[in-house]
Design a protein around this motif. Structure first.
Motif, mmCIF file in Angstrom:
data_model
loop_
_atom_site.group_PDB
_atom_site.id
_atom_site.type_symbol
_atom_site.label_atom_id
_atom_site.label_comp_id
_atom_site.label_asym_id
_atom_site.label_seq_id
_atom_site.Cartn_x
_atom_site.Cartn_y
_atom_site.Cartn_z
ATOM 1 N N GLY A 14 1.344 9.438 2.447
ATOM 2 C CA GLY A 14 1.322 8.333 3.399
ATOM 3 C C GLY A 14 0.176 7.376 3.173
ATOM 4 N N ALA A 20 1.371 0.358 -1.759
ATOM 5 C CA ALA A 20 1.110 -0.837 -2.568
ATOM 6 C C ALA A 20 1.724 -0.696 -3.963
ATOM 7 N N GLY A 23 5.313 -1.374 -3.660
ATOM 8 C CA GLY A 23 5.556 -2.803 -3.482
ATOM 9 C C GLY A 23 5.504 -3.555 -4.800
ATOM 10 N N SER A 125 -8.474 -4.924 -10.322
ATOM 11 C CA SER A 125 -9.624 -4.348 -9.635
ATOM 12 C C SER A 125 -10.189 -3.207 -10.475
ATOM 13 N N THR A 127 -11.003 -0.345 -9.027
ATOM 14 C CA THR A 127 -10.788 0.894 -8.275
ATOM 15 C C THR A 127 -9.323 1.242 -8.095
ATOM 16 N N ARG A 131 -2.096 0.184 -8.823
ATOM 17 C CA ARG A 131 -1.446 -1.049 -8.371
ATOM 18 C C ARG A 131 -1.501 -2.139 -9.429
ATOM 19 N N LEU B 35 12.834 3.232 1.855
ATOM 20 C CA LEU B 35 11.596 3.546 1.152
ATOM 21 C C LEU B 35 10.545 3.972 2.179
ATOM 22 N N ASP B 36 10.024 5.185 2.036
ATOM 23 C CA ASP B 36 8.953 5.629 2.921
ATOM 24 C C ASP B 36 7.652 4.953 2.530
ATOM 25 N N LEU B 37 7.025 4.221 3.452
ATOM 26 C CA LEU B 37 5.667 3.736 3.178
ATOM 27 C C LEU B 37 4.673 4.778 3.669
ATOM 28 N N SER B 38 4.748 5.112 4.950
ATOM 29 C CA SER B 38 3.907 6.185 5.455
ATOM 30 C C SER B 38 4.467 6.714 6.757
ATOM 31 N N TYR B 48 -5.350 1.087 12.343
ATOM 32 C CA TYR B 48 -5.026 1.696 11.047
ATOM 33 C C TYR B 48 -3.727 1.105 10.516
ATOM 34 N N TYR B 51 -4.244 -2.449 9.172
ATOM 35 C CA TYR B 51 -4.834 -2.516 7.832
ATOM 36 C C TYR B 51 -3.842 -2.027 6.784
ATOM 37 N N PHE B 52 -3.142 -0.948 7.112
ATOM 38 C CA PHE B 52 -2.170 -0.370 6.189
ATOM 39 C C PHE B 52 -1.153 -1.425 5.729
ATOM 40 N N ALA B 55 -2.399 -4.054 3.412
ATOM 41 C CA ALA B 55 -2.717 -3.598 2.056
ATOM 42 C C ALA B 55 -1.487 -3.428 1.167
ATOM 43 N N CYS B 56 -0.298 -3.474 1.754
ATOM 44 C CA CYS B 56 0.885 -3.214 0.913
ATOM 45 C C CYS B 56 2.052 -4.160 1.113
ATOM 46 N N PHE B 59 3.194 -7.219 -1.290
ATOM 47 C CA PHE B 59 3.644 -7.003 -2.659
ATOM 48 C C PHE B 59 5.161 -6.860 -2.791
ATOM 49 N N PHE B 60 5.841 -6.651 -1.686
ATOM 50 C CA PHE B 60 7.267 -6.303 -1.768
ATOM 51 C C PHE B 60 8.132 -7.510 -2.099
ATOM 52 N N PRO B 61 9.348 -7.210 -2.610
ATOM 53 C CA PRO B 61 10.240 -8.309 -2.961
ATOM 54 C C PRO B 61 10.612 -9.132 -1.720
ATOM 55 N N ASP B 180 -9.969 5.507 3.629
ATOM 56 C CA ASP B 180 -8.790 6.007 2.916
ATOM 57 C C ASP B 180 -8.828 7.529 2.792
ATOM 58 N N SER B 232 -10.430 -2.501 -3.769
ATOM 59 C CA SER B 232 -9.213 -3.093 -4.324
ATOM 60 C C SER B 232 -8.697 -4.220 -3.443
ATOM 61 N N MET B 233 -9.255 -4.368 -2.237
ATOM 62 C CA MET B 233 -8.907 -5.495 -1.375
ATOM 63 C C MET B 233 -9.956 -6.602 -1.505
#
Lengths: 266, 266, 266
Positions: A14, A20, A23, A125, A127, A131, B35-38, B48, B51-52, B55-56, B59-61, B180, B232-233
């Motif tokens: 999770g 990411a 994605g 990046s 880290t 991705r 698609l399971d993200l979390s 949380y 932010y989650f 972060a992702c 990027f998705f189509p 994380d 990475s962000m």
């Protein structure tokens, strides 16, 4: 074209990092079929990853692409490898995490160092190469990019030390190579022959503890007593029915396991 | 038609509630690609989740539908929103869980309050709108239902307070916005510039603890010592190589992080 | 042909055993669409599995194949069953793990004992039938193999004892049948009628603890106080808003729950 991409990471179940990666993969090729293998590889545990891959990768359809991001060296000079092994394809950090697959007698067709930035994300990046490099490279491969465009072929890479198996006279000395979620201890001692031995003719030691009973399957074992049996990988396994052998025997990967055959077994 | 539906919940990995949501989605439209993200968003933790997603999701189509069920207000009067943001679509409870995405400069096309019961399950429980409202509405959207049929457009919704970033003279004061699974502390302090500063010219404080070393990537850090690097962000991150910065520094989301530039850095 | 195969196991999230099952499924039929339901069924917990399946299986599209590997008897003489129930298909060990589905009034079309080794892997281990029997049989079913070829039809199988519900005069005595990841206690006491009762007219006991407040949804409950409400399965549920009822009340599956109606409620 096989559009199946599997993911194996130590990001945690999770994790937003897994999301990411998914994605980016689908953002480049929405036709990819993503399959989670595991995101619960213990952090930075290369030996665990190595055994994990060995236990599942060979079963997949031809040309499946396995992306493995267990990568303590992310951002450093360690290379990223594209590997064709048996009928499988891998994208892995060059840290030995795929050693378990090399140990099997799969044919190694080629290994390429992934250096061509054209298939990476524009900003990389330090880290999160999962991705920024692994995902876009994998996606491009599923789009049909010729692997030779990813970088130069190589004939050297990192391998983990292989678990020891010593045969001396009538004793076999190996080690625990993996602990599964049930707490079963999987060793590297071959299981063939094991079924034939007479119970009184063999002594089994896990560390300093003797395992006195052998069974054919878990349900045959009395509760709370450690028993030995043949694992699904065809090696010797130590288990506790409805319990955890790892906990009962305070054992983990690397612990020595000895099997001694007495005269009766010869 | 994009048939990709992602799921982000706080139901727990392997929860029967996740399985029921999947069943309802596919029961209405078997063509959906789930698609399971979390499912491991900490229970009811909206920050949380926020932010989650940040972060992702980007990027998705194009036209991916992201279903988010982190919903402490389930059964109450809180609204459910359908959102078109950048190229993404969201189905979220109106509790601010998508604030992180609003903060990014994605264009907000429209927000609709989901009120039309025609697309819900006939019996709606008070404890499980994921199954009874979110899943059937999402499935109908993938079947091509016009979003304007879901309910009225709205221009007001709940947003979480945004994490503070204060620039005062030569110091930047921000906070930990995310921890994380490795225990790395991600802050909201921008990372650009960070790489240029001279080590002796900058002081970094996490709570009352000084972080004395900066690195470019994890492997560069000595073990057990907290270091700062660029996440990475692209923000400042505090990490412990082969360890957990959260544990070492007793730190979590909301903890104050200060960066002071001395004269050398100016 | 429905190519959807769901997986429910107690192997653990991210287990290599799950990955191997996926590999074997796709290795035989790459067209299979694999959906994880759960790999976090508590080890060998058949009652948990039974409730889990009941809570999600009925929602799936017609002819979905649900593979369930919660199998403490692996390797023993216990049978493996192929089941057609309502519109769903199951592949389960014959240990009662699907009892919850039998309790629902779904029509049971046929039950077959899986005995024909032609559809198994050539070498069958004694510890991992998920990989060696369940996966290849499931894959062959999705390829269109006639279920009657798997083995003989049977009319006897193992069922778990059903949770008790006793109605005596003005009191209902049931039990906790499931604890979800939030710590909510789901009982087998029907929820209809519950909403109508006058607060002062009903007494609710979980073990020896009285639950004094009833609510319609979680957010209505004051923090830290156990409350009763109607669950998403339409039974009585005990919850603690932003907390865990299981922890607060030291309660788990099997704990007695009593509802007493006073004169006012009659």
């Amino acid at each position: 074209m096989n559009h199946l991409v599997t993911l194996t990471t130590d990001f945690g179940n999770g994790s937003c990092y897994v999301a990411a990666v998914k994605g980016v993969l689908l953002g480049i090729n929405p036709q990819i079929s993503i399959l989670d293998l595991s995101h619960a590889i213990p952090p930075q545990n290369l030996r665990y990853a190595s055994y994990f891959l060995q236990a599942c990768v060979p079963f997949f359809p031809s040309q499946t692409l396995h992306v493995v991001v267990v990568d303590p060296g992310v951002g450093s000079e360690r290379a990223i490898l594209y590997v064709e092994l048996g009928e499988q394809r891998l994208l892995v950090p060059d840290n030995g995490c795929w050693t378990g697959l090399i140990e099997q007698s799969l044919q190694l067709h080629r290994v390429i160092r992934v250096t061509e930035r054209r298939y990476w994300r524009p900003q990389v990046s330090t880290t999160f190469h999962g991705r920024d490099i692994f995902a876009p490279v994998a996606a491009h491969l599923t789009l049909g990019v010729d692997p030779t465009l990813l970088g130069p072929e190589t004939s050297s890479w990192v391998e983990l030390p292989r678990p020891q198996l010593v045969v001396a006279g009538t004793s076999l000395t190996g080690e625990v190579v993996f602990v599964d979620d049930f707490g079963n201890l999987i060793t590297n001692i071959p299981g063939h022959g094991f079924r034939q031995w007479d119970d009184r003719a063999v002594q089994i030691l896990v560390g300093d503890t003797e395992v006195r009973q052998r069974v054919h399957h878990y349900a045959e074992a009395p509760p709370d007593l450690p028993v030995a049996l043949v694992s699904s990988m065809n090696t010797v396994e130590i288990a506790v029915n409805h319990g955890s052998a790892a906990r009962s025997l305070h054992a983990g990967p690397g612990m020595r396991v000895i099997i001694r055959l007495t005269e009766r077994a010869m």
